[in-house]
Write an enzyme that holds these catalytic residues in place. Structure first.
Site, PDB file in Angstrom:
ATOM      1  N   HIS B  75       5.869  -3.175  -7.721  1.00  0.00           N
ATOM      2  CA  HIS B  75       4.414  -3.192  -7.639  1.00  0.00           C
ATOM      3  C   HIS B  75       3.946  -2.513  -6.345  1.00  0.00           C
ATOM      4  O   HIS B  75       3.080  -1.645  -6.364  1.00  0.00           O
ATOM      5  CB  HIS B  75       3.901  -4.635  -7.713  1.00  0.00           C
ATOM      6  CG  HIS B  75       2.434  -4.771  -7.440  1.00  0.00           C
ATOM      7  ND1 HIS B  75       1.475  -4.306  -8.300  1.00  0.00           N
ATOM      8  CD2 HIS B  75       1.758  -5.294  -6.383  1.00  0.00           C
ATOM      9  CE1 HIS B  75       0.274  -4.560  -7.809  1.00  0.00           C
ATOM     10  NE2 HIS B  75       0.413  -5.145  -6.640  1.00  0.00           N
ATOM     11  N   ASP B 105      -8.970  28.525  -3.439  1.00  0.00           N
ATOM     12  CA  ASP B 105      -7.861  27.616  -3.751  1.00  0.00           C
ATOM     13  C   ASP B 105      -7.311  27.050  -2.438  1.00  0.00           C
ATOM     14  O   ASP B 105      -7.888  27.270  -1.374  1.00  0.00           O
ATOM     15  CB  ASP B 105      -6.756  28.343  -4.537  1.00  0.00           C
ATOM     16  CG  ASP B 105      -6.008  27.402  -5.469  1.00  0.00           C
ATOM     17  OD1 ASP B 105      -5.344  26.480  -4.951  1.00  0.00           O
ATOM     18  OD2 ASP B 105      -6.091  27.565  -6.693  1.00  0.00           O
ATOM     19  N   TRP B 140       8.398  -3.822  -0.550  1.00  0.00           N
ATOM     20  CA  TRP B 140       8.195  -2.411  -0.222  1.00  0.00           C
ATOM     21  C   TRP B 140       8.542  -2.128   1.238  1.00  0.00           C
ATOM     22  O   TRP B 140       8.647  -0.966   1.623  1.00  0.00           O
ATOM     23  CB  TRP B 140       6.756  -1.971  -0.528  1.00  0.00           C
ATOM     24  CG  TRP B 140       5.756  -2.236   0.562  1.00  0.00           C
ATOM     25  CD1 TRP B 140       5.314  -3.455   0.975  1.00  0.00           C
ATOM     26  CD2 TRP B 140       5.094  -1.262   1.386  1.00  0.00           C
ATOM     27  NE1 TRP B 140       4.408  -3.307   1.998  1.00  0.00           N
ATOM     28  CE2 TRP B 140       4.254  -1.965   2.268  1.00  0.00           C
ATOM     29  CE3 TRP B 140       5.117   0.130   1.463  1.00  0.00           C
ATOM     30  CZ2 TRP B 140       3.455  -1.327   3.219  1.00  0.00           C
ATOM     31  CZ3 TRP B 140       4.321   0.760   2.415  1.00  0.00           C
ATOM     32  CH2 TRP B 140       3.506   0.037   3.279  1.00  0.00           C
ATOM     33  N   SER B 170       7.072  15.431  -0.398  1.00  0.00           N
ATOM     34  CA  SER B 170       5.848  15.838  -1.091  1.00  0.00           C
ATOM     35  C   SER B 170       4.634  15.654  -0.193  1.00  0.00           C
ATOM     36  O   SER B 170       3.786  16.545  -0.073  1.00  0.00           O
ATOM     37  CB  SER B 170       5.692  15.005  -2.361  1.00  0.00           C
ATOM     38  OG  SER B 170       4.354  14.945  -2.772  1.00  0.00           O
ATOM     39  N   SER B 171       4.557  14.498   0.472  1.00  0.00           N
ATOM     40  CA  SER B 171       3.403  14.208   1.320  1.00  0.00           C
ATOM     41  C   SER B 171       3.331  15.142   2.518  1.00  0.00           C
ATOM     42  O   SER B 171       2.252  15.584   2.915  1.00  0.00           O
ATOM     43  CB  SER B 171       3.459  12.762   1.817  1.00  0.00           C
ATOM     44  OG  SER B 171       3.297  11.880   0.752  1.00  0.00           O
ATOM     45  N   HIS B 254       1.718   1.329   9.471  1.00  0.00           N
ATOM     46  CA  HIS B 254       0.316   1.098   9.774  1.00  0.00           C
ATOM     47  C   HIS B 254      -0.536   2.339   9.583  1.00  0.00           C
ATOM     48  O   HIS B 254      -1.573   2.269   8.919  1.00  0.00           O
ATOM     49  CB  HIS B 254       0.082   0.435  11.133  1.00  0.00           C
ATOM     50  CG  HIS B 254      -1.294  -0.154  11.148  1.00  0.00           C
ATOM     51  ND1 HIS B 254      -1.590  -1.325  10.515  1.00  0.00           N
ATOM     52  CD2 HIS B 254      -2.459   0.346  11.577  1.00  0.00           C
ATOM     53  CE1 HIS B 254      -2.899  -1.537  10.574  1.00  0.00           C
ATOM     54  NE2 HIS B 254      -3.447  -0.532  11.218  1.00  0.00           N
ATOM     55  N   GLU B 256       0.097   4.452   7.505  1.00  0.00           N
ATOM     56  CA  GLU B 256       0.088   4.567   6.044  1.00  0.00           C
ATOM     57  C   GLU B 256      -1.101   3.818   5.431  1.00  0.00           C
ATOM     58  O   GLU B 256      -1.696   4.300   4.471  1.00  0.00           O
ATOM     59  CB  GLU B 256       1.405   4.039   5.469  1.00  0.00           C
ATOM     60  CG  GLU B 256       1.462   3.911   3.955  1.00  0.00           C
ATOM     61  CD  GLU B 256       1.424   5.247   3.222  1.00  0.00           C
ATOM     62  OE1 GLU B 256       1.795   6.267   3.828  1.00  0.00           O
ATOM     63  OE2 GLU B 256       0.997   5.254   2.056  1.00  0.00           O
ATOM     64  N   TYR B 258      -3.969   3.462   6.711  1.00  0.00           N
ATOM     65  CA  TYR B 258      -5.157   4.311   6.911  1.00  0.00           C
ATOM     66  C   TYR B 258      -5.067   5.561   6.061  1.00  0.00           C
ATOM     67  O   TYR B 258      -6.086   6.121   5.656  1.00  0.00           O
ATOM     68  CB  TYR B 258      -5.340   4.648   8.388  1.00  0.00           C
ATOM     69  CG  TYR B 258      -5.625   3.406   9.193  1.00  0.00           C
ATOM     70  CD1 TYR B 258      -6.654   2.561   8.797  1.00  0.00           C
ATOM     71  CD2 TYR B 258      -4.872   3.042  10.287  1.00  0.00           C
ATOM     72  CE1 TYR B 258      -6.923   1.396   9.480  1.00  0.00           C
ATOM     73  CE2 TYR B 258      -5.129   1.881  10.980  1.00  0.00           C
ATOM     74  CZ  TYR B 258      -6.146   1.061  10.570  1.00  0.00           C
ATOM     75  OH  TYR B 258      -6.401  -0.105  11.249  1.00  0.00           O
ATOM     76  N   SER B 269     -18.531   7.760   1.416  1.00  0.00           N
ATOM     77  CA  SER B 269     -19.603   8.387   2.188  1.00  0.00           C
ATOM     78  C   SER B 269     -20.380   9.381   1.331  1.00  0.00           C
ATOM     79  O   SER B 269     -21.615   9.420   1.369  1.00  0.00           O
ATOM     80  CB  SER B 269     -19.033   9.108   3.415  1.00  0.00           C
ATOM     81  OG  SER B 269     -18.447   8.172   4.291  1.00  0.00           O
ATOM     82  N   HIS B 303       1.503  -5.467  15.103  1.00  0.00           N
ATOM     83  CA  HIS B 303       0.799  -6.652  14.600  1.00  0.00           C
ATOM     84  C   HIS B 303       1.323  -7.064  13.226  1.00  0.00           C
ATOM     85  O   HIS B 303       0.948  -8.114  12.723  1.00  0.00           O
ATOM     86  CB  HIS B 303      -0.725  -6.449  14.592  1.00  0.00           C
ATOM     87  CG  HIS B 303      -1.233  -5.421  13.636  1.00  0.00           C
ATOM     88  ND1 HIS B 303      -2.285  -4.587  13.932  1.00  0.00           N
ATOM     89  CD2 HIS B 303      -0.839  -5.067  12.388  1.00  0.00           C
ATOM     90  CE1 HIS B 303      -2.509  -3.780  12.906  1.00  0.00           C
ATOM     91  NE2 HIS B 303      -1.647  -4.062  11.964  1.00  0.00           N
ATOM     92  N   HIS B 304       2.185  -6.222  12.627  1.00  0.00           N
ATOM     93  CA  HIS B 304       2.829  -6.617  11.368  1.00  0.00           C
ATOM     94  C   HIS B 304       4.063  -7.480  11.616  1.00  0.00           C
ATOM     95  O   HIS B 304       4.701  -7.919  10.671  1.00  0.00           O
ATOM     96  CB  HIS B 304       3.241  -5.384  10.574  1.00  0.00           C
ATOM     97  CG  HIS B 304       2.070  -4.553  10.119  1.00  0.00           C
ATOM     98  ND1 HIS B 304       1.422  -4.796   8.937  1.00  0.00           N
ATOM     99  CD2 HIS B 304       1.423  -3.519  10.699  1.00  0.00           C
ATOM    100  CE1 HIS B 304       0.425  -3.923   8.800  1.00  0.00           C
ATOM    101  NE2 HIS B 304       0.401  -3.144   9.859  1.00  0.00           N
ATOM    102  N   THR B 329     -14.585   0.821  12.706  1.00  0.00           N
ATOM    103  CA  THR B 329     -14.772   0.364  11.331  1.00  0.00           C
ATOM    104  C   THR B 329     -16.184  -0.174  11.147  1.00  0.00           C
ATOM    105  O   THR B 329     -16.836   0.094  10.128  1.00  0.00           O
ATOM    106  CB  THR B 329     -13.748  -0.729  10.988  1.00  0.00           C
ATOM    107  OG1 THR B 329     -12.454  -0.280  11.406  1.00  0.00           O
ATOM    108  CG2 THR B 329     -13.716  -1.004   9.511  1.00  0.00           C
ATOM    109  N   LYS B 332     -18.649   2.517  10.684  1.00  0.00           N
ATOM    110  CA  LYS B 332     -18.696   3.037   9.321  1.00  0.00           C
ATOM    111  C   LYS B 332     -19.524   2.132   8.404  1.00  0.00           C
ATOM    112  O   LYS B 332     -20.397   2.600   7.680  1.00  0.00           O
ATOM    113  CB  LYS B 332     -17.271   3.189   8.746  1.00  0.00           C
ATOM    114  CG  LYS B 332     -16.429   4.172   9.535  1.00  0.00           C
ATOM    115  CD  LYS B 332     -15.359   4.829   8.721  1.00  0.00           C
ATOM    116  CE  LYS B 332     -15.917   5.805   7.728  1.00  0.00           C
ATOM    117  NZ  LYS B 332     -16.527   6.981   8.339  1.00  0.00           N
ATOM    118  N   ARG B 451       4.419 -15.859   0.551  1.00  0.00           N
ATOM    119  CA  ARG B 451       4.477 -14.669  -0.309  1.00  0.00           C
ATOM    120  C   ARG B 451       5.845 -14.575  -0.969  1.00  0.00           C
ATOM    121  O   ARG B 451       6.819 -15.140  -0.499  1.00  0.00           O
ATOM    122  CB  ARG B 451       4.352 -13.402   0.531  1.00  0.00           C
ATOM    123  CG  ARG B 451       3.136 -13.205   1.275  1.00  0.00           C
ATOM    124  CD  ARG B 451       3.312 -12.029   2.269  1.00  0.00           C
ATOM    125  NE  ARG B 451       3.380 -10.741   1.572  1.00  0.00           N
ATOM    126  CZ  ARG B 451       3.439  -9.578   2.206  1.00  0.00           C
ATOM    127  NH1 ARG B 451       3.452  -9.527   3.521  1.00  0.00           N
ATOM    128  NH2 ARG B 451       3.494  -8.451   1.528  1.00  0.00           N
TER     129      ARG B 451
END
Lengths: 273, 532
Positions: B75, B105, B140, B170-171, B254, B256, B258, B269, B303-304, B329, B332, B451
């Protein structure tokens, strides 16, 4: 290629191409073959993937060279884009090495980790920084100078000189690789001897692989110079090879200072005895 | 083969080669969207099976707990790497970067196709991983020692690692392409400070990808050699440290998050501005808020991992740095609200989803500040409170941005009008569903429910049952989306070039709907739009 009669923009829009999917198939086969090999299987499937990948490199880049030299698709704007693209590729490579340097510092410096112990770990017979690694540093630094000489010769339209100095650079790269291989053969620790060889071999090994790739890149550039592919004002491929070469040089300087010199000092480390 | 001479520039390839050999940003974008939809079905099915197992205390039907762990892993991986990223970045990015910056293009159209096929190959490897040797039950985050050869001796984790390597390649290639296109190929007059916010979002996302993904690649390579070649990066018996993995993973992980939500900022926006018929409030502040989030996002990773035994100074620093992110944040959120303020708001489906996004993002953001505190996180770590937090702020918010973008741009992409009434119903079902699904998880988590566990004490039964019903409602919303998609694509009702009227001021609305195969062949001139 497309006729440009109707084209009102400077950009290069290539025709549909088989190479991306062929390259993906190569990557997929290398992944499956690599896993099979790591789980006691034969290596040939991985090898098949590598061959398809090399075929992709050949076919794809051959076409790019045709577009640049024959089809005239590389306008000034496209050239700027290609330069940007290569710089960003090098930036991503820098971050790849960042991970291995992080592993090295985390494992060796108690200030970064709760489990960092004696460094270098007991039983590890260090490779003296002043020996072959110093020689290799001089070789690689010199090669950064020689590639610059070659590049300036190319810009000055002195093709003969450019060819000579590009070959000298490639040979210096090959000598570096020879000494690096010899260093590995003579090292008394093997990859599975704990954290020191893990960080040492993967950091220097990935660097060595990049030197290998860069040397191949330079050899291709030397051959292309001989064929007259490069013009003083149009040689993106050569520029990319030179930038790549400087990049592997800078990575080596960091490796030499941190892994070879700092890694064998007592500064910040817990030392034996 | 492309060496063959084509006498007409607008030659449009046909048959399977049009897609497989594509060098067209719109076709590649469409393939990315299709891949994301297929992957979303698999990823969502995994989550529904998880919620069915957790519907009541006790074991319902999953007796093989490794299988439960594989579901959780699949998942996470699928949703992150094969749904959100391909849809928001690969799909909308490919479709609309060239259209919005006014260029024919992408910078490297062939490499663009390579990016797509690599992520497709990565998905195949991930599916193989799930089906082989019991599957990867690592989550993950792939923490060793659970991910090492002692606990996962089969090929499953290796297939997972290689799947991420291909998706990562790819990324990186995609990021190079996006950054080069945006920096080099903007239409004359479109300065950086006149780029649409979606383009800002894509530029910043691509920079984060370029710098974060290679760190994951390095870490995955170390895990691969630890598993197969006897290195000791993460094994204490060889002098290594499993915490090193957590540092490397979250230094990627982290940014990731964002990478997944900044594209959503861009989509939202555009939509809020269009449907309020006002230019976005505080354009430059919005752009630089995203930049600030991206920069600070690189220095908050630990912080993770507050519970690994950091000293108090380290925890104080990461608490402070993390809370700093609330400032841009907030810029925004308040700018979106200020854009709506006094606007002539039209509540079409894209706007409903955009407002839903803002609500979900605020709820998740508030719990994020709670979790940023190392002190409170020591209690909340690995509970359902965290699950609720990141699903609100990131997962569901990103999904809402995908739905919003889909309804906003499907007219441009297909030329067809989506069924407005059915789409609004789909929004309300989904909005109710996700809140019923995730809000109770805050309470279960605060009460201590962990979890990644297939069973729980009876005390958590109530909130879990509500949460599971929410999952079923959300799934109905998801199925209804495919009905809406079908009705849209088979609809006879077409849309105008600019279906949204004067509020939609970006360049994609100046070309016909559906957008022709080649657009902006004649470079558009850009005046003062879209900024002030």
């Amino acid at each position: 290629m497309a006729t440009d009669a109707a084209k009102t923009h400077p950009w290069h829009i290539p025709e549909p191409s088989p190479w991306p999917i062929v390259g993906t198939i190569a990557g997929f086969i290398m992944a499956v073959g690599g896993i099979w090999y790591m789980h006691e299987g034969p290596i040939y499937l991985f090898g098949v993937g590598v061959l398809i990948l090399l075929f992709t490199f050949y076919g794809w880049w051959r076409q790019v060279i045709i577009e640049a030299n024959t089809a005239g698709e590389h306008s000034e704007e496209v050239k700027v884009g290609l330069r940007y693209g290569f710089i960003f590729f090098i930036a991503s490579e820098v971050m790849f090495f960042f991970a291995f340097f992080w592993a090295f510092f985390h494992s060796s410096l108690p200030i970064l980790s709760n489990v960092a112990q004696v460094w270098p770990p007991e039983g590890i017979e260090l490779i003296p920084a002043g020996g072959v690694p110093l020689l290799n540093t001089l070789i690689l630094l010199s090669s950064s100078a020689t590639v610059t000489v070659a590049h300036h010769a190319l810009i000055d339209d002195n093709r003969k000189k450019a060819i000579t100095w590009t070959w000298i650079t490639a040979i210096l790269g090959a000598i570096f690789l020879f000494f690096q291989a010899e260093e590995y053969i003579e090292a008394t620790f093997k990859l599975s001897d704990g954290i020191y060889p893990s960080t040492f071999y993967l950091a220097t090994g990935f660097h060595g692989f990049h030197v290998f790739v860069g040397t191949c890149f330079l050899i291709v550039c030397a051959l292309r110079l001989q064929k007259g592919h490069f013009k003083p004002d149009h040689h993106i491929g050569y520029e990319a090879a030179a930038w790549y070469w400087h990049f592997v040089d800078v990575v080596w300087i960091f490796l030499y200072i941190n892994v070879y010199i700092w890694g064998s000092s007592s500064f910040g480390h817990i030392t034996a005895g | 083969m492309s060496d063959t001479a084509h006498d007409h520039h607008d030659h449009r390839p046909t048959g399977w080669k049009r897609w497989v050999y594509s060098t067209n940003h719109k076709d590649i974008g469409t393939m990315y969207l299709a891949l994301a939809m297929v992957a979303a079905i698999v990823g969502a099915a995994a989550s529904v099976v998880i919620r069915m197992e957790l519907h009541q205390p006790g074991i319902q039907f999953i007796t093989d707990f490794q299988f439960y762990n594989v579901l959780v892993t699949a998942h996470g991986f699928i949703m992150v790497f094969f749904v959100v990223m391909p849809a928001l970045i690969g799909g909308f990015g490919n479709w609309f970067i060239p259209l919005m910056v006014g260029t024919p293009d992408m910078a490297f159209p062939r490499m663009n196709n390579l990016s797509f096929w690599l992520v497709a190959a990565g998905l195949v490897l991930l599916v193989i991983a799930g089906l082989i040797d019991g599957g990867p039950g690592t989550g993950w985050t792939v923490y060793p020692p659970l991910a090492n050869a002692d606990y996962h001796p089969g090929m499953a984790v290796d297939f997972g690692i290689l799947a991420l390597h291909l998706a990562g390649a790819s990324s990186i290639l995609g990021a190079i392409n996006f950054i080069t296109t945006i920096i080099n190929m903007r239409a004359p007059g479109m300065t950086f400070h006149r780029m649409p916010l979606f383009i800002w979002a894509m530029l910043l996302t691509a920079i984060l990808l370029l710098l974060a993904i290679p760190v994951l690649a390095g870490a995955l390579t170390m895990l691969l050699t630890d598993r197969n070649f006897g290195t000791a990066f993460f094994s204490p018996e060889g002098g290594g440290d499993p915490i090193l993995w957590q540092h490397l993973f979250w230094f990627f992980g982290h940014p990731e998050v964002y990478i997944m939500i900044i594209p959503a900022f861009g989509v939202i926006s555009e939509i809020v501005s269009t449907f309020s018929k006002k230019p976005i409030f505080g354009y430059l502040g919005m752009a630089y808020a995203m930049a600030a989030i991206g920069v600070v996002g690189f220095v908050v990773w630990a912080h993770h991992m507050y519970t690994v035994g950091f000293n108090v100074e380290t925890r104080a620093y990461f608490t402070l740095a993390t809370m700093v992110i609330a400032v841009p944040t907030g810029v925004k959120i308040f700018s979106w609200l200020a854009t709506m303020w006094g606007g002539s708001i039209k509540f079409d489906t894209p706007m409903l989803y955009a407002m839903g996004f803002i609500f979900l993002f605020v709820v998740g953001g508030v719990t994020g500040v709670t979790l940023a505190n190392a002190g409170s996180d020591m209690a909340f770590h690995d509970t359902y409170f965290v699950v609720a937090h990141f699903h609100y702020v990131l997962s569901i918010a990103a999904i809402f941005a995908m739905y919003a973008g889909f309804f906003y741009w499907i007219g441009k992409m297909s030329g067809k009008q989506y069924p407005e009434g059915l789409a609004r119903l789909q929004f309300w079902i989904t909005f109710v569903g996700v809140n019923v699904l995730f809000f109770p998880q805050h309470f279960a988590g605060m009460a201590g429910m962990p979890r990644r566990i297939p069973d729980y004490p009876d005390a958590y039964a109530g909130w879990n049952m509500i949460s599971s019903y929410g999952a079923y409602i959300t799934a109905i919303g998801g199925l209804l989306f495919f009905v809406v998609l079908w009705k849209t694509l088979t609809s006879k009702e077409t849309v105008a070039a600019n279906q949204w009227g004067e509020g939609a001021s970006t360049l994609e609305w100046t070309v016909a709907s559906p957008a022709p195969f080649h657009t902006h062949e004649d470079t558009p001139k850009v005046g003062s739009q879209p900024a002030e």
